[in-house]
Scaffold this motif. Structure first.
Motif, PDB file in Angstrom:
ATOM      1  N   ALA A  95       0.832  -1.205   0.000  1.00  0.00           N
ATOM      2  CA  ALA A  95       0.000   0.000   0.000  1.00  0.00           C
ATOM      3  C   ALA A  95       0.867   1.256   0.000  1.00  0.00           C
ATOM      4  O   ALA A  95       0.506   2.265  -0.625  1.00  0.00           O
ATOM      5  CB  ALA A  95      -0.933  -0.007   1.211  1.00  0.00           C
ATOM      6  N   GLY A  96       2.009   1.205   0.655  1.00  0.00           N
ATOM      7  CA  GLY A  96       2.919   2.350   0.635  1.00  0.00           C
ATOM      8  C   GLY A  96       3.429   2.647  -0.756  1.00  0.00           C
ATOM      9  O   GLY A  96       3.533   3.811  -1.156  1.00  0.00           O
ATOM     10  N   ILE A  97       3.739   1.606  -1.511  1.00  0.00           N
ATOM     11  CA  ILE A  97       4.156   1.807  -2.904  1.00  0.00           C
ATOM     12  C   ILE A  97       3.009   2.413  -3.710  1.00  0.00           C
ATOM     13  O   ILE A  97       3.219   3.316  -4.526  1.00  0.00           O
ATOM     14  CB  ILE A  97       4.642   0.487  -3.521  1.00  0.00           C
ATOM     15  CG1 ILE A  97       5.960   0.072  -2.871  1.00  0.00           C
ATOM     16  CG2 ILE A  97       4.813   0.608  -5.033  1.00  0.00           C
ATOM     17  CD1 ILE A  97       6.449  -1.286  -3.272  1.00  0.00           C
ATOM     18  N   ARG A  98       1.789   1.933  -3.453  1.00  0.00           N
ATOM     19  CA  ARG A  98       0.627   2.488  -4.148  1.00  0.00           C
ATOM     20  C   ARG A  98       0.479   3.981  -3.842  1.00  0.00           C
ATOM     21  O   ARG A  98       0.226   4.793  -4.744  1.00  0.00           O
ATOM     22  CB  ARG A  98      -0.639   1.746  -3.716  1.00  0.00           C
ATOM     23  CG  ARG A  98      -1.901   2.312  -4.314  1.00  0.00           C
ATOM     24  CD  ARG A  98      -3.140   1.544  -3.843  1.00  0.00           C
ATOM     25  NE  ARG A  98      -4.323   2.119  -4.407  1.00  0.00           N
ATOM     26  CZ  ARG A  98      -5.099   3.006  -3.790  1.00  0.00           C
ATOM     27  NH1 ARG A  98      -4.823   3.383  -2.574  1.00  0.00           N
ATOM     28  NH2 ARG A  98      -6.160   3.499  -4.397  1.00  0.00           N
ATOM     29  N   TYR A  99       0.670   4.361  -2.573  1.00  0.00           N
ATOM     30  CA  TYR A  99       0.536   5.775  -2.205  1.00  0.00           C
ATOM     31  C   TYR A  99       1.668   6.622  -2.788  1.00  0.00           C
ATOM     32  O   TYR A  99       1.446   7.791  -3.125  1.00  0.00           O
ATOM     33  CB  TYR A  99       0.443   5.934  -0.687  1.00  0.00           C
ATOM     34  CG  TYR A  99      -0.844   5.365  -0.148  1.00  0.00           C
ATOM     35  CD1 TYR A  99      -2.062   5.705  -0.709  1.00  0.00           C
ATOM     36  CD2 TYR A  99      -0.838   4.465   0.897  1.00  0.00           C
ATOM     37  CE1 TYR A  99      -3.243   5.172  -0.240  1.00  0.00           C
ATOM     38  CE2 TYR A  99      -2.020   3.928   1.375  1.00  0.00           C
ATOM     39  CZ  TYR A  99      -3.210   4.286   0.797  1.00  0.00           C
ATOM     40  OH  TYR A  99      -4.378   3.749   1.268  1.00  0.00           O
ATOM     41  N   LEU A 100       2.854   6.049  -2.909  1.00  0.00           N
ATOM     42  CA  LEU A 100       3.934   6.785  -3.570  1.00  0.00           C
ATOM     43  C   LEU A 100       3.590   7.049  -5.030  1.00  0.00           C
ATOM     44  O   LEU A 100       3.843   8.145  -5.552  1.00  0.00           O
ATOM     45  CB  LEU A 100       5.247   6.012  -3.468  1.00  0.00           C
ATOM     46  CG  LEU A 100       5.912   5.998  -2.101  1.00  0.00           C
ATOM     47  CD1 LEU A 100       7.117   5.073  -2.118  1.00  0.00           C
ATOM     48  CD2 LEU A 100       6.321   7.399  -1.691  1.00  0.00           C
ATOM     49  N   LEU A 101       3.012   6.042  -5.700  1.00  0.00           N
ATOM     50  CA  LEU A 101       2.592   6.249  -7.092  1.00  0.00           C
ATOM     51  C   LEU A 101       1.463   7.270  -7.187  1.00  0.00           C
ATOM     52  O   LEU A 101       1.432   8.082  -8.125  1.00  0.00           O
ATOM     53  CB  LEU A 101       2.165   4.915  -7.711  1.00  0.00           C
ATOM     54  CG  LEU A 101       3.292   3.914  -7.938  1.00  0.00           C
ATOM     55  CD1 LEU A 101       2.724   2.578  -8.423  1.00  0.00           C
ATOM     56  CD2 LEU A 101       4.309   4.463  -8.916  1.00  0.00           C
ATOM     57  N   LEU A 102       0.546   7.251  -6.225  1.00  0.00           N
ATOM     58  CA  LEU A 102      -0.520   8.258  -6.227  1.00  0.00           C
ATOM     59  C   LEU A 102       0.047   9.656  -6.012  1.00  0.00           C
ATOM     60  O   LEU A 102      -0.453  10.633  -6.583  1.00  0.00           O
ATOM     61  CB  LEU A 102      -1.561   7.936  -5.155  1.00  0.00           C
ATOM     62  CG  LEU A 102      -2.462   6.742  -5.425  1.00  0.00           C
ATOM     63  CD1 LEU A 102      -3.357   6.467  -4.226  1.00  0.00           C
ATOM     64  CD2 LEU A 102      -3.300   6.958  -6.669  1.00  0.00           C
ATOM     65  N   ASP A 103       1.100   9.778  -5.181  1.00  0.00           N
ATOM     66  CA  ASP A 103       1.747  11.076  -4.985  1.00  0.00           C
ATOM     67  C   ASP A 103       2.393  11.579  -6.272  1.00  0.00           C
ATOM     68  O   ASP A 103       2.491  12.796  -6.478  1.00  0.00           O
ATOM     69  CB  ASP A 103       2.804  10.994  -3.891  1.00  0.00           C
ATOM     70  CG  ASP A 103       2.194  10.905  -2.505  1.00  0.00           C
ATOM     71  OD1 ASP A 103       0.999  11.225  -2.370  1.00  0.00           O
ATOM     72  OD2 ASP A 103       2.916  10.513  -1.564  1.00  0.00           O
ATOM     73  N   LEU A 104       2.817  10.655  -7.125  1.00  0.00           N
ATOM     74  CA  LEU A 104       3.374  11.033  -8.420  1.00  0.00           C
ATOM     75  C   LEU A 104       2.287  11.206  -9.474  1.00  0.00           C
ATOM     76  O   LEU A 104       2.593  11.342 -10.659  1.00  0.00           O
ATOM     77  CB  LEU A 104       4.376   9.968  -8.880  1.00  0.00           C
ATOM     78  CG  LEU A 104       5.629   9.816  -8.019  1.00  0.00           C
ATOM     79  CD1 LEU A 104       6.436   8.618  -8.477  1.00  0.00           C
ATOM     80  CD2 LEU A 104       6.454  11.085  -8.075  1.00  0.00           C
ATOM     81  N   GLU A 105       1.045  11.161  -9.035  1.00  0.00           N
ATOM     82  CA  GLU A 105      -0.140  11.315  -9.881  1.00  0.00           C
ATOM     83  C   GLU A 105      -0.244  10.213 -10.919  1.00  0.00           C
ATOM     84  O   GLU A 105      -0.677  10.429 -12.046  1.00  0.00           O
ATOM     85  CB  GLU A 105      -0.177  12.696 -10.521  1.00  0.00           C
ATOM     86  CG  GLU A 105      -0.319  13.812  -9.503  1.00  0.00           C
ATOM     87  CD  GLU A 105      -0.437  15.183 -10.125  1.00  0.00           C
ATOM     88  OE1 GLU A 105      -0.569  15.278 -11.367  1.00  0.00           O
ATOM     89  OE2 GLU A 105      -0.417  16.159  -9.369  1.00  0.00           O
ATOM     90  N   ILE A 106       0.157   9.013 -10.516  1.00  0.00           N
ATOM     91  CA  ILE A 106      -0.004   7.828 -11.361  1.00  0.00           C
ATOM     92  C   ILE A 106      -1.153   7.024 -10.780  1.00  0.00           C
ATOM     93  O   ILE A 106      -1.105   6.603  -9.627  1.00  0.00           O
ATOM     94  CB  ILE A 106       1.287   6.983 -11.384  1.00  0.00           C
ATOM     95  CG1 ILE A 106       2.431   7.795 -11.982  1.00  0.00           C
ATOM     96  CG2 ILE A 106       1.077   5.688 -12.143  1.00  0.00           C
ATOM     97  CD1 ILE A 106       3.780   7.145 -11.867  1.00  0.00           C
ATOM     98  N   GLY A 107      -2.193   6.815 -11.567  1.00  0.00           N
ATOM     99  CA  GLY A 107      -3.332   6.029 -11.119  1.00  0.00           C
ATOM    100  C   GLY A 107      -4.295   6.773 -10.230  1.00  0.00           C
ATOM    101  O   GLY A 107      -4.907   6.170  -9.352  1.00  0.00           O
ATOM    102  N   VAL A 108      -4.459   8.066 -10.445  1.00  0.00           N
ATOM    103  CA  VAL A 108      -5.358   8.835  -9.592  1.00  0.00           C
ATOM    104  C   VAL A 108      -6.795   8.852 -10.111  1.00  0.00           C
ATOM    105  O   VAL A 108      -7.695   9.282  -9.393  1.00  0.00           O
ATOM    106  CB  VAL A 108      -4.852  10.283  -9.400  1.00  0.00           C
ATOM    107  CG1 VAL A 108      -3.577  10.300  -8.612  1.00  0.00           C
ATOM    108  CG2 VAL A 108      -4.684  10.988 -10.725  1.00  0.00           C
ATOM    109  N   GLU A 109      -7.001   8.398 -11.329  1.00  0.00           N
ATOM    110  CA  GLU A 109      -8.369   8.327 -11.846  1.00  0.00           C
ATOM    111  C   GLU A 109      -9.164   7.309 -11.035  1.00  0.00           C
ATOM    112  O   GLU A 109      -8.602   6.374 -10.481  1.00  0.00           O
ATOM    113  CB  GLU A 109      -8.354   7.930 -13.326  1.00  0.00           C
ATOM    114  CG  GLU A 109      -7.634   8.909 -14.215  1.00  0.00           C
ATOM    115  CD  GLU A 109      -8.306  10.273 -14.243  1.00  0.00           C
ATOM    116  OE1 GLU A 109      -9.552  10.340 -14.224  1.00  0.00           O
ATOM    117  OE2 GLU A 109      -7.579  11.278 -14.279  1.00  0.00           O
TER     118      GLU A 109
END
Length: 139
Positions: A95-109
């Motif tokens: 989940a931490g990796i997922r949140y890092l990707l969300l912080d990079l605006e990857i997969g925010v849709e």
């Protein structure tokens, strides 16, 4: 002027806090479930840190303490606790990796975020199952 303000206030929806009886019927999206589990897993890892450090100390201090460590971890109850901690670590990591990707605006849709939340949840469980098989000596 005051009448116009009262009319605007009446048209606005009123949001109240959710009661305990309503929590049973409230459907949280997958992203919300993963977020709550991320917090729970982080708290569990933090609270169990003294136990984990004790096990590490027992495994490294001497040959006699290593035998004590094996006796402690041979107990089925301790293995279940360790399996829970393994899940907490793996879920928290994924989940931490997922949140890092969300912080990079990857997969925010919305669809992508929902899909990644389901993927993180399933991946955490799958990895826990694999490590659990090894922990219980089935693999």
């Amino acid at each position: 002027m005051v009448d116009a303000q009262n009319e605007v206030k009446k048209d606005r929806p009123v949001f109240r806090n959710i009661g305990l009886a309503q929590l049973i019927h409230y459907r949280l999206p997958w992203a919300g479930k993963v977020s709550i589990l991320h917090r729970i897993s982080g708290a569990a890892l933090f609270l169990m840190l003294p136990f984990l450090l004790y096990l590490l100390d027992q495994s490294l201090a001497s040959e006699l303490s290593y035998q004590k460590f094996q006796a402690i971890t041979g107990n089925i109850f301790v293995k279940l606790i360790l399996l829970g901690l393994i899940w907490a670590f793996l879920h928290h990591f994924c989940a931490g990796i997922r949140y890092l990707l969300l912080d990079l605006e990857i997969g925010v849709e919305k669809n992508e975020a929902n899909r990644s939340a389901i993927f993180v949840f399933a991946l955490g469980l799958a990895l826990t199952a694999v490590v659990g098989l090894k922990l219980f000596g089935l693999y």
